[in-house]
Design a protein around this motif. Structure first.
Motif, mmCIF file in Angstrom:
data_model
loop_
_atom_site.group_PDB
_atom_site.id
_atom_site.type_symbol
_atom_site.label_atom_id
_atom_site.label_comp_id
_atom_site.label_asym_id
_atom_site.label_seq_id
_atom_site.Cartn_x
_atom_site.Cartn_y
_atom_site.Cartn_z
ATOM 1 N N PHE A 36 -52.059 -9.510 107.007
ATOM 2 C CA PHE A 36 -53.330 -9.014 106.711
ATOM 3 C C PHE A 36 -53.533 -8.517 106.401
ATOM 4 O O PHE A 36 -53.832 -7.341 105.199
ATOM 5 C CB PHE A 36 -54.075 -10.014 108.231
ATOM 6 N N ILE A 37 -52.469 -7.019 107.097
ATOM 7 C CA ILE A 37 -52.736 -5.773 107.268
ATOM 8 C C ILE A 37 -52.078 -5.241 105.429
ATOM 9 O O ILE A 37 -52.571 -4.736 104.301
ATOM 10 C CB ILE A 37 -51.801 -4.758 108.320
ATOM 11 N N ASN A 38 -50.785 -5.472 105.427
ATOM 12 C CA ASN A 38 -50.311 -5.190 104.271
ATOM 13 C C ASN A 38 -51.316 -5.388 102.925
ATOM 14 O O ASN A 38 -50.595 -5.237 102.167
ATOM 15 C CB ASN A 38 -48.669 -6.409 104.463
ATOM 16 N N VAL A 39 -51.591 -6.949 103.256
ATOM 17 C CA VAL A 39 -52.429 -7.793 101.912
ATOM 18 C C VAL A 39 -53.509 -6.803 101.991
ATOM 19 O O VAL A 39 -53.698 -6.427 100.608
ATOM 20 C CB VAL A 39 -52.569 -9.565 101.820
ATOM 21 N N THR A 40 -54.232 -6.513 102.449
ATOM 22 C CA THR A 40 -55.623 -5.493 102.801
ATOM 23 C C THR A 40 -54.737 -4.510 101.849
ATOM 24 O O THR A 40 -55.476 -4.019 101.346
ATOM 25 C CB THR A 40 -56.075 -5.571 103.789
ATOM 26 N N ARG A 291 -52.870 7.877 107.769
ATOM 27 C CA ARG A 291 -52.863 9.919 107.142
ATOM 28 C C ARG A 291 -53.822 9.858 105.783
ATOM 29 O O ARG A 291 -53.216 11.797 105.363
ATOM 30 C CB ARG A 291 -51.326 10.028 107.238
ATOM 31 N N ASP A 292 -53.896 8.947 104.891
ATOM 32 C CA ASP A 292 -54.014 8.991 103.874
ATOM 33 C C ASP A 292 -55.727 9.483 103.134
ATOM 34 O O ASP A 292 -56.060 8.610 104.197
ATOM 35 C CB ASP A 292 -53.597 9.019 102.533
ATOM 36 N N LYS A 293 -56.288 10.400 103.566
ATOM 37 C CA LYS A 293 -57.618 10.423 103.257
ATOM 38 C C LYS A 293 -58.584 10.032 102.654
ATOM 39 O O LYS A 293 -59.162 9.727 102.861
ATOM 40 C CB LYS A 293 -58.207 12.259 103.789
ATOM 41 N N THR A 294 -57.688 9.657 100.918
ATOM 42 C CA THR A 294 -58.252 8.555 100.295
ATOM 43 C C THR A 294 -58.237 7.464 99.972
ATOM 44 O O THR A 294 -58.987 7.049 100.624
ATOM 45 C CB THR A 294 -57.414 9.085 98.423
ATOM 46 N N ILE A 295 -56.637 6.733 101.412
ATOM 47 C CA ILE A 295 -56.922 5.185 101.209
ATOM 48 C C ILE A 295 -58.079 4.934 102.735
ATOM 49 O O ILE A 295 -58.202 3.954 102.771
ATOM 50 C CB ILE A 295 -55.849 4.785 101.620
ATOM 51 N N LEU A 299 -59.468 1.812 103.163
ATOM 52 C CA LEU A 299 -58.735 0.811 104.051
ATOM 53 C C LEU A 299 -59.485 -0.167 105.436
ATOM 54 O O LEU A 299 -59.266 -1.637 105.252
ATOM 55 C CB LEU A 299 -57.161 1.038 104.342
ATOM 56 N N PHE A 300 -60.089 0.358 106.411
ATOM 57 C CA PHE A 300 -61.280 0.483 107.050
ATOM 58 C C PHE A 300 -62.277 -0.140 106.798
ATOM 59 O O PHE A 300 -62.116 -1.478 107.459
ATOM 60 C CB PHE A 300 -61.345 1.691 107.524
ATOM 61 N N TYR A 301 -62.838 -0.455 104.844
ATOM 62 C CA TYR A 301 -64.207 -0.982 104.582
ATOM 63 C C TYR A 301 -62.712 -2.300 104.505
ATOM 64 O O TYR A 301 -64.285 -3.723 105.273
ATOM 65 C CB TYR A 301 -63.962 -0.382 103.314
ATOM 66 N N HIS A 302 -61.711 -2.562 103.814
ATOM 67 C CA HIS A 302 -61.551 -3.867 103.451
ATOM 68 C C HIS A 302 -61.129 -4.611 105.046
ATOM 69 O O HIS A 302 -61.077 -5.964 104.725
ATOM 70 C CB HIS A 302 -60.891 -3.493 102.951
ATOM 71 N N LEU A 307 -68.635 -4.880 106.278
ATOM 72 C CA LEU A 307 -68.781 -5.315 107.120
ATOM 73 C C LEU A 307 -69.392 -3.363 107.502
ATOM 74 O O LEU A 307 -70.116 -3.478 108.214
ATOM 75 C CB LEU A 307 -68.574 -5.702 108.739
ATOM 76 N N LYS A 308 -68.214 -2.407 107.712
ATOM 77 C CA LYS A 308 -69.268 -1.395 108.174
ATOM 78 C C LYS A 308 -67.835 -0.405 107.592
ATOM 79 O O LYS A 308 -67.121 -0.634 105.948
ATOM 80 C CB LYS A 308 -68.265 -0.873 109.786
ATOM 81 N N LEU A 309 -68.297 1.286 107.317
ATOM 82 C CA LEU A 309 -67.709 2.531 107.005
ATOM 83 C C LEU A 309 -67.686 2.122 105.035
ATOM 84 O O LEU A 309 -66.735 1.557 104.480
ATOM 85 C CB LEU A 309 -65.892 2.321 107.404
ATOM 86 N N LYS A 310 -68.979 1.839 104.535
ATOM 87 C CA LYS A 310 -68.408 2.093 103.033
ATOM 88 C C LYS A 310 -67.789 3.368 102.639
ATOM 89 O O LYS A 310 -67.526 4.489 102.712
ATOM 90 C CB LYS A 310 -69.934 1.829 102.695
ATOM 91 N N PRO A 311 -66.013 3.067 101.719
ATOM 92 C CA PRO A 311 -66.082 3.906 101.542
ATOM 93 C C PRO A 311 -66.175 4.783 100.518
ATOM 94 O O PRO A 311 -67.562 4.564 99.758
ATOM 95 C CB PRO A 311 -64.758 3.210 100.014
#
Length: 315
Positions: A36-40, A291-295, A299-302, A307-311
């Motif tokens: 699930f983490i990898n696919v996301t 680590r990557d501030k852009t990702i 990633l957390f959004y997806h 539901l949280k943290l709009k990118p």
């Protein structure tokens, strides 16, 4: 006496069934989480233009794709062995060839990613002209081509085995990489190729690390960028070491099986499978996702299903 024997057989069958269910559950739950983490992460790297156009993220996508396929194939063969399913040689050969194919892509991609970081730190003025989308696509094609040639050699060595002399094509053992090494030449070639790939990859990544260290000492170097690249290269070396551990997993298990009892062996098998086979395939997502501030925000959004943290990454 006949009734007692039948009861004992039924009881042992139930115990064996419970063991198989427990083993399958212990490995399937972490595997589903990692998948699930990898696919996301793969979806994240295709959700924004900044990820699709940057060579660094394109290479990361290629690495994650190979690791995800490898994890899926490994879990499939594990479930088949737990369920006592015997495959035919052609079907098992196909699964094993796909496993070997994707397994070699990861270290080769790490080499390309390390070279990209080296150019970014040591030759920043030429980075945009050297690391282009076209050159990145070409490097990825070379990586997959090398893995394809390796598979062709394995197929040629397999065709040399006299399958026509077998009574049936159904395998007597569970499907696995070592089982499909039907001759000593196949095993010797695989050992030589794996050793060459990992030694070469370690030499390249170490060289780029030394180059970044030397560049970081110069007065004109970007200290923050050099330090970040140095840490990334160290992580690449760690990933390479974990990938190498997965290639010697079967040999280690074979040695342990000679000195421990079956219940202990089952626990060790499941633990090693999760830590040595599955976890390294998910490390890239965890490392770069955190680590990557852009990702990270995307990633957390997806992961939270929106539901949280709009990118905050621009499209």
């Amino acid at each position: 006496m006949s009734g007692t024997a039948q009861t004992n057989i039924t009881s042992s069958s139930r115990v064996a069934f419970r063991e198989r269910v427990m083993m399958g559950t212990v490995t399937s739950v972490p595997c589903c989480i990692f998948l699930f983490i990898n696919v996301t992460m793969l979806f994240t790297l295709r959700s924004k233009a900044v990820f699709c156009e940057s060579s660094r993220y394109i290479l990361l996508f290629n690495l994650l794709l190979a690791d995800t396929i490898q994890m899926t194939l490994g879990q499939l063969m594990y479930i088949l062995s737990v369920c006592n399913e015997r495959l035919t040689y052609p079907v098992c050969g196909l699964l094993v060839m796909l496993t070997i194919f994707t397994n070699e892509v990861s270290p080769l991609t790490l080499v390309v990613m390390s070279l990209e970081r080296y150019v970014a730190v040591c030759h920043p003025m030429r980075h945009t002209s050297i690391v282009t989308s076209t050159n990145t696509a070409l490097a990825i094609m070379v990586v997959w081509a090398i893995s394809s040639l390796n598979i062709l050699v394995h197929i040629v060595l397999l065709l040399d085995f006299p399958f026509e002399d077998l009574d049936t094509l159904v395998m007597k053992d569970f499907c696995g990489v070592l089982v499909m090494f039907l001759g000593s030449m196949s095993e010797d070639y695989d050992r030589a190729f794996v050793s060459f790939v990992f030694v070469s990859a370690a030499a390249v990544i170490t060289s780029t690390y030394i180059g970044v260290m030397v560049a970081a000492r110069s007065a004109s170097a970007d200290k923050a960028s050099a330090r970040k690249a140095r840490n990334t290269l160290l992580l690449h070396l760690a990933q390479l070491g974990l990938s190498l551990l997965s290639t010697i997993h079967n040999s280690v298990v074979g040695s342990i099986a000679r000195v421990v009892t079956r219940p202990v062996l089952i626990i060790i098998l499941n633990t090693l499978y999760v830590l040595v086979i599955m976890l390294p395939r998910c490390l890239s997502s965890l490392i770069y996702g955190l680590r990557d501030k852009t990702i990270r925000p995307v990633l957390f959004y997806h992961l939270c299903c929106g539901l949280k943290l709009k990118p905050r990454v621009s499209p």
